[in-house]
Scaffold this motif. Structure first.
Motif, PDB file in Angstrom:
ATOM      1  N   ILE A 139      32.016 -18.270  41.781  1.00 43.06           N
ATOM      2  CA  ILE A 139      32.672 -19.577  41.675  1.00 43.06           C
ATOM      3  C   ILE A 139      33.751 -19.436  40.601  1.00 43.06           C
ATOM      4  N   VAL A 141      36.170 -21.626  38.298  1.00 39.85           N
ATOM      5  CA  VAL A 141      36.454 -22.969  37.786  1.00 39.85           C
ATOM      6  C   VAL A 141      37.725 -22.836  36.955  1.00 39.85           C
ATOM      7  N   PHE A 150      37.551 -33.182  33.820  1.00 44.64           N
ATOM      8  CA  PHE A 150      36.619 -33.060  34.940  1.00 44.64           C
ATOM      9  C   PHE A 150      36.562 -34.392  35.669  1.00 44.64           C
ATOM     10  N   TYR A 160      40.101 -30.581  36.754  1.00 47.32           N
ATOM     11  CA  TYR A 160      39.557 -29.232  36.915  1.00 47.32           C
ATOM     12  C   TYR A 160      39.436 -28.966  38.427  1.00 47.32           C
ATOM     13  N   TYR A 162      37.969 -25.946  41.581  1.00 48.63           N
ATOM     14  CA  TYR A 162      37.062 -24.811  41.773  1.00 48.63           C
ATOM     15  C   TYR A 162      37.257 -24.170  43.144  1.00 48.63           C
ATOM     16  N   GLN A 163      36.866 -22.907  43.232  1.00 48.00           N
ATOM     17  CA  GLN A 163      36.852 -22.157  44.493  1.00 48.00           C
ATOM     18  C   GLN A 163      35.515 -21.433  44.577  1.00 48.00           C
ATOM     19  N   LEU A 164      34.987 -21.323  45.801  1.00 50.14           N
ATOM     20  CA  LEU A 164      33.714 -20.640  46.010  1.00 50.14           C
ATOM     21  C   LEU A 164      33.903 -19.407  46.880  1.00 50.14           C
ATOM     22  N   ALA A 183      28.348 -25.476  45.562  1.00 47.52           N
ATOM     23  CA  ALA A 183      29.404 -26.360  45.036  1.00 47.52           C
ATOM     24  C   ALA A 183      28.898 -27.211  43.879  1.00 47.52           C
ATOM     25  N   PHE A 186      29.811 -26.433  40.212  1.00 50.00           N
ATOM     26  CA  PHE A 186      31.073 -26.912  39.620  1.00 50.00           C
ATOM     27  C   PHE A 186      30.809 -28.014  38.602  1.00 50.00           C
ATOM     28  N   ASP A 187      30.036 -29.023  38.993  1.00 53.02           N
ATOM     29  CA  ASP A 187      29.713 -30.138  38.086  1.00 53.02           C
ATOM     30  C   ASP A 187      28.979 -29.624  36.844  1.00 53.02           C
ATOM     31  N   ALA A 190      31.270 -27.566  34.572  1.00 51.87           N
ATOM     32  CA  ALA A 190      32.266 -28.441  33.937  1.00 51.87           C
ATOM     33  C   ALA A 190      31.666 -29.194  32.748  1.00 51.87           C
TER      34      ALA A 190
END
Length: 203
Positions: A139, A141, A150, A160, A162-164, A183, A186-187, A190
């Protein structure tokens, strides 16, 4: 011959003494440079000798302190071990902050005003595990900066992002669930990053 050899010894002694004095001078210059750098960072609190200037010269000087190393170390400690439990009971955990991650942070001071500047682009390795299977992925971020925050569903100018990534060879229900649930990292990441930034603001 003896006289000339004594003169030669004396000459060599002088050269050695001169070289040592030179080395000492260079060392002193280095130490002075270090203490001057520290002084610049802290800002000089000087009283005017002539009584005309009531303000220290350093108030015009833009000082900058680099907190990149500290921030990277703190981010590393904060995000490693971040874990998400999936509805099926599997876990997805952050295992590594990759070398290619970028963490820059500095605080500048001028005329008594301080400002924090930072930007981060984090590349993290995660591992998903169930009772019978496991899978690794990445991931990223990014877009973390002093001018972004965020915000779920936010746009790339203010939030912010993100990519997975994951092992495409993995198929089946475990892989499908993992791709969706990853996913959630990400939270969680962050929030940890914001915790580091909060500490950075206290510097």
């Amino acid at each position: 011959p003896r006289a000339s050899s004594t003169a030669e010894v004396d000459r060599l002694k002088k050269l050695k003494a001169s070289a040592e004095a030179d080395a000492e001078k260079k060392q002193q210059a280095k130490e002075n440079e270090k203490s001057a750098e520290v002084q610049r960072m802290q800002g000089a609190k000087l009283k005017s000798k002539d009584g005309y200037a009531s303000r220290a010269v350093s108030t015009e000087y833009l000082a900058e302190q680099d907190f990149s190393h500290w921030s990277r170390s703190e981010v590393d400690s904060a995000v490693i071990g971040v874990k998400h439990k999936t509805p099926s009971g599997a876990s997805i955990e952050i295992e590594e902050l990759q070398e290619q991650s970028k963490v820059n942070a500095s605080i500048t001071s001028k005329k008594g005003k301080r400002a924090l500047y930072y930007d981060m682009d984090l590349h993290l390795v995660w591992r998903a595990k169930s009772a019978t299977d496991e899978m690794k992925g990445l991931i990223r971020v990014y877009n973390i900066g002093h001018d972004t925050k965020f915000q779920l569903g936010g746009d790339e100018n203010t939030s912010y992002m993100y990519q997975l990534g994951w092992d495409q060879r993995k198929t089946g229900s475990f892989a499908e669930e993992t791709k969706t649930e990853a996913a959630e990292l990400f939270d969680l990441v962050a929030v940890k990053v914001d915790g580091v930034i909060k500490e950075l603001r206290k510097k």
